[in-house]
Design a protein around this motif. Structure first.
Motif, PDB file in Angstrom:
ATOM      1  N   PHE A 208       0.893  -0.001   6.932  1.00  0.00           N
ATOM      2  CA  PHE A 208       1.051  -0.083   5.381  1.00  0.00           C
ATOM      3  C   PHE A 208       1.501  -1.265   4.869  1.00  0.00           C
ATOM      4  CE2 PHE A 208       1.358   4.749   4.916  1.00  0.00           C
ATOM      5  CZ  PHE A 208       0.052   4.782   4.176  1.00  0.00           C
ATOM      6  N   CYS A 209       2.541  -1.932   5.591  1.00  0.00           N
ATOM      7  CA  CYS A 209       3.152  -3.368   5.087  1.00  0.00           C
ATOM      8  C   CYS A 209       2.928  -4.106   6.308  1.00  0.00           C
ATOM      9  CB  CYS A 209       4.290  -3.149   4.713  1.00  0.00           C
ATOM     10  SG  CYS A 209       4.766  -2.033   3.367  1.00  0.00           S
ATOM     11  N   TRP A 222       5.958  -0.535  12.844  1.00  0.00           N
ATOM     12  CA  TRP A 222       5.218  -0.543  11.450  1.00  0.00           C
ATOM     13  C   TRP A 222       4.906   0.731  11.340  1.00  0.00           C
ATOM     14  CZ3 TRP A 222       4.431  -4.181  15.454  1.00  0.00           C
ATOM     15  CH2 TRP A 222       4.781  -5.645  14.926  1.00  0.00           C
ATOM     16  N   GLU A 223       5.120   1.371  10.031  1.00  0.00           N
ATOM     17  CA  GLU A 223       4.493   2.616   9.741  1.00  0.00           C
ATOM     18  C   GLU A 223       3.163   2.540   9.198  1.00  0.00           C
ATOM     19  OE1 GLU A 223       7.485   4.617   7.379  1.00  0.00           O
ATOM     20  OE2 GLU A 223       6.032   6.223   6.806  1.00  0.00           O
ATOM     21  N   SER A 224       2.157   3.556   9.999  1.00  0.00           N
ATOM     22  CA  SER A 224       0.548   3.329   9.593  1.00  0.00           C
ATOM     23  C   SER A 224       0.232   4.314   8.791  1.00  0.00           C
ATOM     24  CB  SER A 224       0.208   3.821  11.148  1.00  0.00           C
ATOM     25  OG  SER A 224      -0.219   4.998  11.330  1.00  0.00           O
ATOM     26  N   ASN A 225      -0.896   4.090   8.630  1.00  0.00           N
ATOM     27  CA  ASN A 225      -1.504   4.924   7.278  1.00  0.00           C
ATOM     28  C   ASN A 225      -1.815   6.495   7.989  1.00  0.00           C
ATOM     29  OD1 ASN A 225      -3.665   4.150   9.015  1.00  0.00           O
ATOM     30  ND2 ASN A 225      -5.068   3.752   7.634  1.00  0.00           N
ATOM     31  N   ASN A 227       0.172   8.597   9.415  1.00  0.00           N
ATOM     32  CA  ASN A 227       1.412   9.259  10.025  1.00  0.00           C
ATOM     33  C   ASN A 227       2.009   8.816  11.368  1.00  0.00           C
ATOM     34  OD1 ASN A 227       3.582  10.885   8.926  1.00  0.00           O
ATOM     35  ND2 ASN A 227       3.058  12.410  10.175  1.00  0.00           N
ATOM     36  N   GLY A 255       0.160   8.848   1.652  1.00  0.00           N
ATOM     37  CA  GLY A 255      -0.008   7.792   0.792  1.00  0.00           C
ATOM     38  C   GLY A 255       1.116   6.727   0.751  1.00  0.00           C
ATOM     39  N   PHE A 256       0.865   5.644   0.385  1.00  0.00           N
ATOM     40  CA  PHE A 256       1.735   4.354   0.284  1.00  0.00           C
ATOM     41  C   PHE A 256       3.085   4.890  -0.156  1.00  0.00           C
ATOM     42  CE2 PHE A 256       0.969   0.076   0.757  1.00  0.00           C
ATOM     43  CZ  PHE A 256       2.287  -0.638   0.526  1.00  0.00           C
ATOM     44  N   GLU A 257       3.097   5.916  -0.984  1.00  0.00           N
ATOM     45  CA  GLU A 257       4.277   6.419  -1.479  1.00  0.00           C
ATOM     46  C   GLU A 257       4.996   7.070  -0.683  1.00  0.00           C
ATOM     47  OE1 GLU A 257       1.389   7.079  -2.503  1.00  0.00           O
ATOM     48  OE2 GLU A 257       1.076   9.280  -2.977  1.00  0.00           O
ATOM     49  N   LEU A 259       5.873   6.314   2.459  1.00  0.00           N
ATOM     50  CA  LEU A 259       6.667   5.630   3.250  1.00  0.00           C
ATOM     51  C   LEU A 259       8.171   6.025   3.643  1.00  0.00           C
ATOM     52  CD1 LEU A 259       5.552   1.983   2.683  1.00  0.00           C
ATOM     53  CD2 LEU A 259       5.140   3.476   4.865  1.00  0.00           C
ATOM     54  N   SER A 398       8.432  -1.558   0.028  1.00  0.00           N
ATOM     55  CA  SER A 398       7.542  -2.721   0.151  1.00  0.00           C
ATOM     56  C   SER A 398       8.305  -3.896  -0.692  1.00  0.00           C
ATOM     57  CB  SER A 398       6.288  -2.685  -0.144  1.00  0.00           C
ATOM     58  OG  SER A 398       6.054  -2.315  -1.556  1.00  0.00           O
TER      59      SER A 398
END
Lengths: 425, 166
Positions: A208-209, A222-225, A227, A255-257, A259, A398
């Motif tokens: 995501f970031c 890193w957290e991915s899209n 899960n 979603g992004f939100e 994280l 982020s």
């Protein structure tokens, strides 16, 4: 106190001029802030030599919690604008983090932070100037970036001041659908490693970031899209995927939100995520043999209960400038977290960071950052989130950069930028 | 004084045992309950190994400082004291000038009383935090061995830290 490594020649040069026993001197010095320590270097040669020892930096960092402060971006349109918030009231505040880069005539943006080091870069585009800095020691290192920004898959800083005063920068670029190219910058050699390994990885799994790698326990995460966590092992230089726990009632795509945030306590990885109004914490049971992971559920708290109907909040500052978790009743609580008499559910709340050995979580809620004590259930306001002068909005992961006071880079000669050899890609 | 039986620890003598601490600097004596004095690891070790006589001589610590140490130990031996009370009491004990604090931190170190060492070190750190380095030299008796050129160079290196300092 374990400080045998400090009993070096520089050490004896200090005690020869100071009548206090060494344990006492260390006890006092490790309680000073970074700026005061810099001032003390002027006391004498021995003092300067001692305070410049890498082993002193290590001891200093070992006595600090993992996060003492954070930066956040105050404007979406001007991401270079930052606000600094100290969590530990004992630390010296800093108000102008990019001041150590003040000689630049173009804006730089905060990309990432890692245990007291900040990663900056100039605007996206042709310029590939990146900097690693410590705003407390006013020292920085310029790093010529090995790839274009559109090639970046993920990057992160490997730095733990309690283990070593050297840092590394890890950059992963997409090589193909099934592989990544690895590039590592080392502060020891001040250049990128010549060998560039290719790592097998399904690159449809996107972070995501990308430039917000989190360094914990020898891994960058890193957290991915999808899960999952993308985990890079710093020692054996391999990347693997770790599935993240799912909320049981989840019936939508992440979603992004959504994280979450990562933390470490007693060597074990912790993960916290807020879904709707429920904050949950899991602890990882990692098996090193096959990189598999079991997430053990630790806490679930309904934030709207905890913050609006709960029993405790704390004041930001106590009488001795210390933080006190104070129990107050409902009326005050609703003032703290809920605007006005009507109770607003903290929808959109985000877990930002773990504090105090994962006993506490920083949560971004409407217009504020709150600290939630997991075990006792206390809540306190850490700061109001000011956006373009207004108090509004949610602080998202982020836009949030955890920071810890460290002596990182303090041993660098100030002229390092001139001596820096640029890397050839 | 009641003579203790041989098996020191298991004997749960109901009467309070006391110890006498004597400052060897000005020969002042303090009679304190044993459990208060035992917060000092140094004294505890002496008592445990039967090295302690009726009067325990404390070298290099003046009566004035010893009184502060005992006040701290008494506060922290009181089981009914709340954390807030202790914090306030500690703040009162370390509300002293820097030279007294240095004597106190040396005493806490010698007697091995961790809590007192920490709270005094913090106070010293808070006190020297905003002092010009010239004052730090004087307080800790450190001689300035820099040449003027060297001093200027170190100062230039840490220019940013000197805002508001002469």
């Amino acid at each position: 106190m374990e400080n045998r490594d400090l009993k070096t020649s520089s050490w004896t040069s200090l005690i020869s001029v100071c009548p206090l026993p060494e344990d006492v001197i260390l006890e006092i010095l490790t309680r000073l802030d970074v700026k005061s320590l810099s001032l003390l270097k002027l006391v004498s040669r021995g003092c300067n030599a001692f305070l410049s020892l890498p082993s002193f930096s290590l001891l200093y960092s070992q006595k600090k919690p993992s996060i003492t402060a954070f930066f956040y971006q105050t404007s979406k349109d001007y991401p270079q604008k930052l606000q600094y918030v100290q969590i530990d009231p004992k630390d010296e505040p800093i108000f102008d983090p990019p001041s150590c880069l003040g000689f630049l005539d173009y804006p730089v943006f905060l990309r990432n932070s890692c245990n007291g080091l900040l990663h900056w870069s100039s605007t996206e585009g042709t310029q590939r100037q990146h900097f690693i800095s410590n705003p407390l020691t006013n020292k920085f290192v310029e790093i010529s970036w090995p790839i274009n920004s559109n090639e970046l898959f993920a990057s992160g800083i490997v730095f733990n001041p309690a283990i070593s005063d050297q840092f590394r920068v890890v950059v992963l670029a997409v090589r193909s659908q099934q592989s990544l190219k690895l590039m590592v910058f080392s502060s020891k050699t001040m250049r990128w490693d010549k060998v560039r390994r290719t790592l097998a990885f399904d690159t449809r799994e996107l972070p995501f970031c990308p430039d917000r790698g989190v360094f914990l326990n020898g891994f960058l995460y890193w957290e991915s899209n999808r899960n999952a966590l993308i985990a890079y092992n710093v020692d054996d230089q391999h990347v693997h995927l770790m599935k993240l726990p799912l909320m049981s009632e989840l019936n939508r795509n992440l979603g992004f939100e959504d994280l979450g945030c990562l933390g470490e306590s007693r060597g074990r990885l912790h993960y916290c995520r807020v879904m709707d109004t429920v904050l949950s914490v899991w602890v990882a049971n990692q098996k090193s043999s096959d990189n598999s992971v079991d997430w053990v559920h630790q806490y679930s708290v309904n934030l709207s209960n905890a913050m609006c109907e709960g029993s405790s909040i704390i004041r930001p500052r106590g009488p001795n400038n210390s933080v006190n978790w104070v129990h107050q009743h409902l009326v005050n609580l609703s003032n703290v977290i809920c605007e006005g008499p009507s109770i607003i559910r903290p929808r959109g709340a985000r877990a930002l960071a773990f504090l105090d050995g994962c006993e506490c979580v920083l949560v971004g809620v409407e217009g504020k950052v709150m600290a939630y004590l997991l075990n006792g259930g206390g809540v306190r306001e850490v700061c109001k989130v000011r956006r373009n002068g207004f108090t509004s909005g949610y602080l998202r992961p982020s836009e949030f950069f955890p920071f810890v006071h460290s002596l990182a880079l303090s041993n660098l000669p100030s002229k390092i930028i001139d001596e820096l050899s640029t890397c050839e890609s | 004084m009641a003579s203790a039986p041989e098996n020191e620890k298991n004997a749960s003598a109901p009467e309070k045992k006391t110890l006498t601490l004597k400052s060897m600097i000005n020969n002042e004596e303090f009679v304190v309950d044993e459990h208060v004095a035992l917060q000092s690891v140094t004294i505890k070790n002496m008592v445990d190994s039967d090295c302690a006589g009726d009067v325990i001589p404390v070298p290099t610590i003046s009566g004035e400082i010893l009184a502060l140490v005992i006040e701290y130990c008494k506060n922290h031996a009181n089981p009914s004291a709340s954390e807030d009370d202790l914090k306030k009491a500690d703040a009162g004990i370390v509300a002293k000038d820097i030279y007294t604090l240095i004597d106190l931190v040396l005493a806490a170190n010698f007697l091995d009383i961790k809590g007192l060492l920490e709270v005094t070190s913090q106070k010293i750190a808070d006190s020297i935090k905003d002092l010009p380095h010239q004052d730090v030299r004087e307080i800790f008796g450190v001689e300035n061995d820099y040449t003027p050129e060297e001093e200027a160079a170190v100062r230039a290196e840490h220019d940013w830290a000197f805002e508001g300092f002469p």
